[in-house]
Design an enzyme around this catalytic site. Structure first.
Site, PDB file in Angstrom:
ATOM      1  N   GLN A 123     -50.142  -0.186   2.555  1.00 43.01           N
ATOM      2  CA  GLN A 123     -49.521   1.118   2.285  1.00 43.01           C
ATOM      3  C   GLN A 123     -48.046   0.918   1.969  1.00 43.01           C
ATOM      4  O   GLN A 123     -47.347   1.847   1.619  1.00 43.01           O
ATOM      5  CB  GLN A 123     -49.655   2.022   3.518  1.00 43.01           C
ATOM      6  CG  GLN A 123     -51.091   2.302   3.914  1.00 43.01           C
ATOM      7  CD  GLN A 123     -51.164   2.926   5.294  1.00 43.01           C
ATOM      8  OE1 GLN A 123     -50.990   4.123   5.470  1.00 43.01           O
ATOM      9  NE2 GLN A 123     -51.415   2.127   6.299  1.00 43.01           N
ATOM     10  N   ASN A 124     -47.581  -0.318   2.146  1.00 40.64           N
ATOM     11  CA  ASN A 124     -46.154  -0.576   1.980  1.00 40.64           C
ATOM     12  C   ASN A 124     -45.775  -0.689   0.510  1.00 40.64           C
ATOM     13  O   ASN A 124     -46.534  -1.221  -0.297  1.00 40.64           O
ATOM     14  CB  ASN A 124     -45.752  -1.856   2.720  1.00 40.64           C
ATOM     15  CG  ASN A 124     -46.011  -1.731   4.203  1.00 40.64           C
ATOM     16  OD1 ASN A 124     -46.231  -0.632   4.697  1.00 40.64           O
ATOM     17  ND2 ASN A 124     -46.001  -2.839   4.913  1.00 40.64           N
ATOM     18  N   ASP A 126     -42.821  -2.124  -0.284  1.00 39.20           N
ATOM     19  CA  ASP A 126     -41.674  -3.044  -0.281  1.00 39.20           C
ATOM     20  C   ASP A 126     -41.893  -4.358  -1.030  1.00 39.20           C
ATOM     21  O   ASP A 126     -40.957  -5.126  -1.252  1.00 39.20           O
ATOM     22  CB  ASP A 126     -41.225  -3.333   1.175  1.00 39.20           C
ATOM     23  CG  ASP A 126     -42.355  -3.881   2.060  1.00 39.20           C
ATOM     24  OD1 ASP A 126     -43.254  -4.566   1.534  1.00 39.20           O
ATOM     25  OD2 ASP A 126     -42.321  -3.625   3.282  1.00 39.20           O
ATOM     26  N   HIS A 141     -49.909   2.837  -2.100  1.00 36.52           N
ATOM     27  CA  HIS A 141     -48.821   3.823  -2.210  1.00 36.52           C
ATOM     28  C   HIS A 141     -47.766   3.407  -3.232  1.00 36.52           C
ATOM     29  O   HIS A 141     -46.652   3.917  -3.206  1.00 36.52           O
ATOM     30  CB  HIS A 141     -48.189   4.097  -0.836  1.00 36.52           C
ATOM     31  CG  HIS A 141     -49.117   4.817   0.109  1.00 36.52           C
ATOM     32  ND1 HIS A 141     -48.908   4.883   1.464  1.00 36.52           N
ATOM     33  CD2 HIS A 141     -50.265   5.503  -0.129  1.00 36.52           C
ATOM     34  CE1 HIS A 141     -49.890   5.582   2.019  1.00 36.52           C
ATOM     35  NE2 HIS A 141     -50.723   5.956   1.078  1.00 36.52           N
ATOM     36  N   CYS A 152     -44.311  10.306 -20.175  1.00 35.50           N
ATOM     37  CA  CYS A 152     -45.338   9.475 -20.836  1.00 35.50           C
ATOM     38  C   CYS A 152     -45.931   8.424 -19.895  1.00 35.50           C
ATOM     39  O   CYS A 152     -46.782   7.641 -20.321  1.00 35.50           O
ATOM     40  CB  CYS A 152     -44.764   8.821 -22.098  1.00 35.50           C
ATOM     41  SG  CYS A 152     -43.611   7.460 -21.761  1.00 35.50           S
ATOM     42  N   ALA A 254     -46.567  -7.697  15.052  1.00 35.00           N
ATOM     43  CA  ALA A 254     -47.449  -8.398  14.112  1.00 35.00           C
ATOM     44  C   ALA A 254     -46.986  -9.830  13.853  1.00 35.00           C
ATOM     45  O   ALA A 254     -47.806 -10.743  13.791  1.00 35.00           O
ATOM     46  CB  ALA A 254     -47.514  -7.613  12.803  1.00 35.00           C
TER      47      ALA A 254
HETATM   48  C1  BJW Z   1     -45.464  -2.395  14.505  1.00 36.88           C
HETATM   49  C2  BJW Z   1     -44.327  -3.127  14.685  1.00 36.88           C
HETATM   50  C3  BJW Z   1     -44.494  -4.490  14.654  1.00 36.88           C
HETATM   51  C4  BJW Z   1     -43.714  -1.141  14.753  1.00 36.88           C
HETATM   52  N1  BJW Z   1     -45.683  -5.017  14.466  1.00 36.88           N
HETATM   53  N2  BJW Z   1     -46.643  -2.920  14.319  1.00 36.88           N
HETATM   54  C5  BJW Z   1     -56.674  14.672   5.579  1.00 36.88           C
HETATM   55  C6  BJW Z   1     -56.215  15.412   6.619  1.00 36.88           C
HETATM   56  C7  BJW Z   1     -54.928  15.946   6.610  1.00 36.88           C
HETATM   57  C8  BJW Z   1     -54.070  15.721   5.552  1.00 36.88           C
HETATM   58  C9  BJW Z   1     -54.531  14.974   4.509  1.00 36.88           C
HETATM   59  C10 BJW Z   1     -55.824  14.472   4.520  1.00 36.88           C
HETATM   60  N3  BJW Z   1     -56.003  13.776   3.378  1.00 36.88           N
HETATM   61  C11 BJW Z   1     -54.854  13.801   2.667  1.00 36.88           C
HETATM   62  C12 BJW Z   1     -53.948  14.542   3.329  1.00 36.88           C
HETATM   63  C13 BJW Z   1     -52.552  14.816   2.928  1.00 36.88           C
HETATM   64  C14 BJW Z   1     -51.634  13.634   3.131  1.00 36.88           C
HETATM   65  C15 BJW Z   1     -51.752  13.157   4.578  1.00 36.88           C
HETATM   66  O1  BJW Z   1     -52.393  12.198   4.896  1.00 36.88           O
HETATM   67  N4  BJW Z   1     -51.080  13.837   5.478  1.00 36.88           N
HETATM   68  C16 BJW Z   1     -51.124  13.465   6.900  1.00 36.88           C
HETATM   69  C17 BJW Z   1     -49.752  12.964   7.340  1.00 36.88           C
HETATM   70  C18 BJW Z   1     -51.568  14.634   7.694  1.00 36.88           C
HETATM   71  N5  BJW Z   1     -51.974  12.586   2.197  1.00 36.88           N
HETATM   72  C19 BJW Z   1     -51.529  12.577   0.958  1.00 36.88           C
HETATM   73  O2  BJW Z   1     -50.859  13.485   0.502  1.00 36.88           O
HETATM   74  C20 BJW Z   1     -51.970  11.423   0.094  1.00 36.88           C
HETATM   75  N6  BJW Z   1     -52.507  11.893  -1.115  1.00 36.88           N
HETATM   76  C21 BJW Z   1     -53.698  12.472  -1.188  1.00 36.88           C
HETATM   77  O3  BJW Z   1     -54.380  12.645  -0.218  1.00 36.88           O
HETATM   78  O4  BJW Z   1     -54.068  12.823  -2.456  1.00 36.88           O
HETATM   79  C22 BJW Z   1     -55.109  13.746  -2.614  1.00 36.88           C
HETATM   80  C23 BJW Z   1     -54.479  15.106  -2.668  1.00 36.88           C
HETATM   81  C24 BJW Z   1     -53.644  15.403  -3.711  1.00 36.88           C
HETATM   82  C25 BJW Z   1     -53.068  16.666  -3.778  1.00 36.88           C
HETATM   83  C26 BJW Z   1     -53.304  17.581  -2.767  1.00 36.88           C
HETATM   84  C27 BJW Z   1     -54.134  17.232  -1.700  1.00 36.88           C
HETATM   85  C28 BJW Z   1     -54.725  15.970  -1.659  1.00 36.88           C
HETATM   86  C29 BJW Z   1     -50.767  10.587  -0.319  1.00 36.88           C
HETATM   87  C30 BJW Z   1     -50.100   9.972   0.833  1.00 36.88           C
HETATM   88  C31 BJW Z   1     -48.876   9.208   0.373  1.00 36.88           C
HETATM   89  C32 BJW Z   1     -48.032   8.779   1.548  1.00 36.88           C
HETATM   90  N7  BJW Z   1     -46.825   8.254   1.109  1.00 36.88           N
HETATM   91  C33 BJW Z   1     -45.875   7.702   2.046  1.00 36.88           C
HETATM   92  C34 BJW Z   1     -44.506   7.708   1.408  1.00 36.88           C
HETATM   93  C35 BJW Z   1     -44.446   6.694   0.271  1.00 36.88           C
HETATM   94  C36 BJW Z   1     -43.131   6.696  -0.382  1.00 36.88           C
HETATM   95  C37 BJW Z   1     -42.013   6.337   0.572  1.00 36.88           C
HETATM   96  O5  BJW Z   1     -42.008   5.202   1.050  1.00 36.88           O
HETATM   97  O6  BJW Z   1     -41.191   7.195   0.847  1.00 36.88           O
HETATM   98  O7  BJW Z   1     -46.285   6.421   2.440  1.00 36.88           O
HETATM   99  S1  BJW Z   1     -45.834   8.582   3.614  1.00 36.88           S
HETATM  100  C38 BJW Z   1     -45.501   7.160   4.593  1.00 36.88           C
HETATM  101  O8  BJW Z   1     -46.588   7.056   5.545  1.00 36.88           O
HETATM  102  C39 BJW Z   1     -45.617   5.970   3.642  1.00 36.88           C
HETATM  103  C40 BJW Z   1     -46.502   5.056   4.425  1.00 36.88           C
HETATM  104  O9  BJW Z   1     -47.175   4.175   3.543  1.00 36.88           O
HETATM  105  C41 BJW Z   1     -47.439   5.998   5.130  1.00 36.88           C
HETATM  106  C42 BJW Z   1     -48.101   5.401   6.312  1.00 36.88           C
HETATM  107  O10 BJW Z   1     -47.171   5.036   7.285  1.00 36.88           O
HETATM  108  P1  BJW Z   1     -47.369   3.689   8.089  1.00 36.88           P
HETATM  109  O11 BJW Z   1     -47.349   2.558   7.153  1.00 36.88           O
HETATM  110  O12 BJW Z   1     -48.536   3.825   8.954  1.00 36.88           O
HETATM  111  O13 BJW Z   1     -46.026   3.580   8.895  1.00 36.88           O
HETATM  112  P2  BJW Z   1     -45.556   4.413  10.203  1.00 36.88           P
HETATM  113  O14 BJW Z   1     -44.087   4.364  10.222  1.00 36.88           O
HETATM  114  O15 BJW Z   1     -46.212   5.715  10.293  1.00 36.88           O
HETATM  115  O16 BJW Z   1     -46.121   3.553  11.407  1.00 36.88           O
HETATM  116  C43 BJW Z   1     -45.596   2.296  11.718  1.00 36.88           C
HETATM  117  C44 BJW Z   1     -46.462   1.688  12.799  1.00 36.88           C
HETATM  118  O17 BJW Z   1     -46.043   0.358  12.988  1.00 36.88           O
HETATM  119  C45 BJW Z   1     -46.351   2.378  14.152  1.00 36.88           C
HETATM  120  O18 BJW Z   1     -47.645   2.631  14.643  1.00 36.88           O
HETATM  121  C46 BJW Z   1     -45.621   1.367  15.036  1.00 36.88           C
HETATM  122  O19 BJW Z   1     -46.067   1.389  16.373  1.00 36.88           O
HETATM  123  C47 BJW Z   1     -45.998   0.076  14.378  1.00 36.88           C
HETATM  124  N8  BJW Z   1     -45.067  -1.008  14.565  1.00 36.88           N
HETATM  125  N9  BJW Z   1     -43.243  -2.225  14.856  1.00 36.88           N
HETATM  126  C48 BJW Z   1     -46.748  -4.156  14.328  1.00 36.88           C
HETATM  127  N10 BJW Z   1     -43.412  -5.297  14.841  1.00 36.88           N
HETATM  128 ZN    ZN Z   2     -41.516   8.287 -21.421  1.00 39.68          ZN
END
Ligand code: BJW
Ligand code: ZN
Length: 261
Positions: A123-124, A126, A141, A152, A254
């Protein structure tokens, strides 16, 4: 099918031993010896030890200039204030310039050589998995080092040093460009989820590493794997909504745990 059957026998025996002893890292290492197909889902936590801030975790949620990240990183924000969105992403690209892959990224890159099949879904945005040598990474992502024309859809690759972003306008049609990342309310790149789901359904062991497992559809992949009979392993210092579903939860950073496996 025979392969999956003999792997399940091994899982059964290992679980029997696990209930007797209890070093989960050792037991997962042992299972890995006979596993053939591995699938991995990573999230922000795997890059935390590289210095990349997570979105959630540790009781906090990322905020940029008083705005929650789920507002600034949203489709709505691209429509209403693209310069503010770029400011946030350029800031993060600046932070990333100092970040290098950590032992977890490198260990997973080595798994490509160790197993018959390895699928890495991240999901990263980076790019650190690729920097560590992982190939064919499914970046569900998007990637922070790419921009995309809002008109375009032409893609522009940026180097780590292009901070602020460059180009500023599409070289083809002169429309504004935006970060080529998937924001809330946007669709994932075509086929990306499907590829991940196929690997999840076929793997022997599925790892979910450093993700809060809150964002869908990515968070559904471990559920797909579990339903298909995979052994589910979570690596995270904190509990997540997935923890109860996992066969083993390895609690810790990790970088430390993945290299031990
Ligand atoms: C460690 C550590 C160490 C710390 N070692 N671990 C079903 C139900 C409800 C809502 C929805 C659903 N389906 C879809 C949705 C809507 C929405 C969604 O999911 N919302 C929920 C939050 C409720 N999803 C979307 O909108 C997605 N699109 C979609 O579904 O399209 C269809 C659609 C279209 C139109 C209308 C409706 C539907 C797209 C989601 C895109 C998410 N994008 C982001 C931002 C990207 C750009 C940016 O970087 O700014 O992606 S959000 C953000 O969260 C980012 C991440 O990839 C993503 C996940 O986060 P992640 O990676 O889990 O990180 P953290 O910070 O949350 O967690 C870190 C973890 O690491 C923690 O647990 C720590 O404990 C741990 N940790 N140190 C190991 N050393
Ligand atoms: Zn263009």
């Amino acid at each position: 099918m025979k392969g999956k059957y003999s792997f399940h026998n091994k899982v059964f025996k290992t679980l029997q031993v696990m209930s007797q002893k209890g070093n989960d890292v050792e037991k997962v290492s042992d299972l890995l010896k006979s596993a053939k197909r591995i699938a991995v889902l990573t999230g922000a936590g795997i890059s935390a030890e590289s210095g990349v801030p997570t979105f959630r975790g540790g009781g906090g949620t990322a905020v940029w200039k008083g705005m929650r990240f789920d507002k600034i990183s949203s489709a709505e924000m691209v429509r209403s204030d693209l310069p503010a969105v770029w400011e946030w992403f350029d800031y993060r690209r600046g932070v990333l310039r100092a970040c290098e892959p950590n032992p977890a990224h490198f260990a997973i890159a080595e798994w490509q050589e160790r197993f018959e099949s390895l699928t890495l879904v991240t999901q990263n945005i980076d790019g650190l998995h690729r920097a560590a040598g992982s190939r064919d990474v499914i970046e569900v992502h998007g990637n922070i080092h790419r921009s995309r024309c809002v008109n375009c859809s032409k893609l522009f690759q940026m180097s780590r040093d292009d901070v602020p972003h460059d180009p500023d306008m599409c070289k083809v049609c002169k429309s504004p460009v935006r970060p080529d990342v998937v924001l809330f309310g946007e669709m994932l790149p075509e086929g990306a989820y499907e590829k991940g789901a196929e690997a999840a359904a076929l793997c022997d062991i599925f790892f979910t590493i450093g993700t809060s497992a809150l964002v869908y559809p990515a968070a559904a992949l471990p559920e797909v794997a579990k339903r298909a009979g995979a052994f589910l392993v979570e690596i995270n210092p904190e509990e997540t909504p997935l923890s109860h579903l996992c066969d083993v939860s390895l609690k810790g950073p990790a970088g430390e745990i993945v290299s031990k496996l």
